[in-house]
Design a protein around this motif. Structure first.
Motif, PDB file in Angstrom:
ATOM      1  N   GLU A  32      -6.885  16.279   8.898  1.00 49.29           N
ATOM      2  CA  GLU A  32      -7.404  16.625  10.228  1.00 49.29           C
ATOM      3  C   GLU A  32      -7.792  18.099  10.291  1.00 49.29           C
ATOM      4  O   GLU A  32      -8.874  18.454  10.771  1.00 49.29           O
ATOM      5  CB  GLU A  32      -6.357  16.306  11.288  1.00 49.29           C
ATOM      6  N   ASP A  33      -6.900  18.953   9.818  1.00 52.55           N
ATOM      7  CA  ASP A  33      -7.168  20.395   9.850  1.00 52.55           C
ATOM      8  C   ASP A  33      -8.427  20.749   9.060  1.00 52.55           C
ATOM      9  O   ASP A  33      -9.255  21.548   9.519  1.00 52.55           O
ATOM     10  CB  ASP A  33      -5.981  21.182   9.299  1.00 52.55           C
ATOM     11  N   ASN A  43     -11.527  19.548  10.923  1.00 54.52           N
ATOM     12  CA  ASN A  43     -11.773  20.380  12.105  1.00 54.52           C
ATOM     13  C   ASN A  43     -12.327  21.752  11.742  1.00 54.52           C
ATOM     14  O   ASN A  43     -12.886  22.438  12.597  1.00 54.52           O
ATOM     15  CB  ASN A  43     -10.522  20.497  12.963  1.00 54.52           C
ATOM     16  N   ARG A  49     -14.842  22.005   9.862  1.00 54.18           N
ATOM     17  CA  ARG A  49     -16.264  21.688   9.715  1.00 54.18           C
ATOM     18  C   ARG A  49     -16.879  22.442   8.531  1.00 54.18           C
ATOM     19  O   ARG A  49     -18.037  22.832   8.566  1.00 54.18           O
ATOM     20  CB  ARG A  49     -17.015  21.938  11.022  1.00 54.18           C
ATOM     21  N   TYR A  53     -17.590  19.390  17.300  1.00 52.98           N
ATOM     22  CA  TYR A  53     -16.748  18.324  16.763  1.00 52.98           C
ATOM     23  C   TYR A  53     -15.275  18.723  16.805  1.00 52.98           C
ATOM     24  O   TYR A  53     -14.898  19.801  16.343  1.00 52.98           O
ATOM     25  CB  TYR A  53     -17.196  18.102  15.320  1.00 52.98           C
ATOM     26  N   ARG A  54     -14.444  17.839  17.381  1.00 54.33           N
ATOM     27  CA  ARG A  54     -12.985  18.009  17.410  1.00 54.33           C
ATOM     28  C   ARG A  54     -12.358  16.654  17.116  1.00 54.33           C
ATOM     29  O   ARG A  54     -12.724  15.654  17.736  1.00 54.33           O
ATOM     30  CB  ARG A  54     -12.510  18.517  18.767  1.00 54.33           C
ATOM     31  N   TYR A  90     -12.597  11.309  17.558  1.00 51.85           N
ATOM     32  CA  TYR A  90     -13.163  12.651  17.648  1.00 51.85           C
ATOM     33  C   TYR A  90     -14.193  12.698  18.759  1.00 51.85           C
ATOM     34  O   TYR A  90     -14.777  11.686  19.125  1.00 51.85           O
ATOM     35  CB  TYR A  90     -13.719  13.140  16.311  1.00 51.85           C
ATOM     36  N   TRP A  97     -17.617  14.846  20.332  1.00 49.82           N
ATOM     37  CA  TRP A  97     -18.753  15.655  19.909  1.00 49.82           C
ATOM     38  C   TRP A  97     -19.910  15.407  20.878  1.00 49.82           C
ATOM     39  O   TRP A  97     -19.849  14.515  21.699  1.00 49.82           O
ATOM     40  CB  TRP A  97     -19.168  15.275  18.483  1.00 49.82           C
ATOM     41  N   TYR A 131     -10.362  16.639  24.563  1.00 53.67           N
ATOM     42  CA  TYR A 131     -10.116  17.641  23.521  1.00 53.67           C
ATOM     43  C   TYR A 131     -10.766  18.958  23.966  1.00 53.67           C
ATOM     44  O   TYR A 131     -11.989  19.095  23.910  1.00 53.67           O
ATOM     45  CB  TYR A 131     -10.747  17.225  22.202  1.00 53.67           C
ATOM     46  N   LEU A 161     -12.762  25.553  19.013  1.00 56.34           N
ATOM     47  CA  LEU A 161     -13.166  24.941  17.756  1.00 56.34           C
ATOM     48  C   LEU A 161     -12.251  25.391  16.631  1.00 56.34           C
ATOM     49  O   LEU A 161     -11.825  26.537  16.585  1.00 56.34           O
ATOM     50  CB  LEU A 161     -14.612  25.304  17.423  1.00 56.34           C
ATOM     51  N   ARG A 175      -8.740  24.304  14.129  1.00 59.75           N
ATOM     52  CA  ARG A 175      -7.500  23.528  14.038  1.00 59.75           C
ATOM     53  C   ARG A 175      -6.959  23.172  15.419  1.00 59.75           C
ATOM     54  O   ARG A 175      -6.914  24.006  16.321  1.00 59.75           O
ATOM     55  CB  ARG A 175      -6.453  24.334  13.277  1.00 59.75           C
ATOM     56  N   ARG A 176      -6.538  21.905  15.582  1.00 60.48           N
ATOM     57  CA  ARG A 176      -5.890  21.471  16.826  1.00 60.48           C
ATOM     58  C   ARG A 176      -4.557  22.189  16.946  1.00 60.48           C
ATOM     59  O   ARG A 176      -3.749  22.174  16.023  1.00 60.48           O
ATOM     60  CB  ARG A 176      -5.680  19.954  16.811  1.00 60.48           C
TER      61      ARG A 176
END
Length: 154
Positions: free
Chosen positions: A22-23, A26, A28, A70-71, A90, A92, A135, A139, A141-142
């Motif tokens: 995920e990280d 994210n 991108r 994008y998340r 996700y 976007w 979300y 932009l 890492r969550r």
């Protein structure tokens, strides 16, 4: 090259692997993401079939040129040995400002060094109003304190 955590996976290491994926997504950064996959990794993403890191980088470069802001959140569904199944969602928007939440499932298979050698993804896109977005982190890492999919009711 080794990419811990390594198989066989436990509940804890499968969750770590999913969060690391995920990280990376994210970020991108197609080059960064591609390093989690074997040189000859095989993907099915929706109706596209890819083979190898070069195709992965090209695919992700194109994807993030279309899917703006994008998340992503991933959550482990199950695991066994060298395989992990995750569900994800996700958010976007396109270049016209239309927002989407894309839902999907991925099946992952890893080699002994912890690199993903197979990724099978099924994904559906749902148009959403901007006001329905869930979300909202900057932009990248969550944040650790941001709810996951289950907590968000997704």
């Amino acid at each position: 090259m080794s990419r811990p955590p390594l198989p066989p996976f436990t509940a804890e290491t499968a969750a770590q692997k999913a969060r690391l994926a995920e990280d990376a997504w994210n970020s991108r950064d197609p080059e960064r993401v591609s390093l989690a996959y074997t040189e000859d990794s095989v993907w099915r993403n929706r109706v596209e079939f890819l083979s190898g890191r070069n195709e992965i980088v090209g695919f992700l470069t194109s994807k993030w040129a279309r899917e703006l802001d994008y998340r992503l959140i991933k959550e482990v569904w199950t695991w066994n040995g060298n395989r992990i199944a995750v569900r994800f969602a996700y958010e976007w928007h396109d270049d016209s400002g239309h927002w989407f939440r894309s839902y999907g499932n991925e099946n992952w298979e890893f080699d002994d060094a912890g690199l993903m050698r197979r990724r099978l993804a099924s994904i559906n896109d749902l148009p959403i109003a901007e006001s329905d977005r869930k979300y909202h982190w900057p932009l990248g890492r969550r944040p650790d304190d941001h709810p996951g999919l289950s907590e968000l009711g997704l």
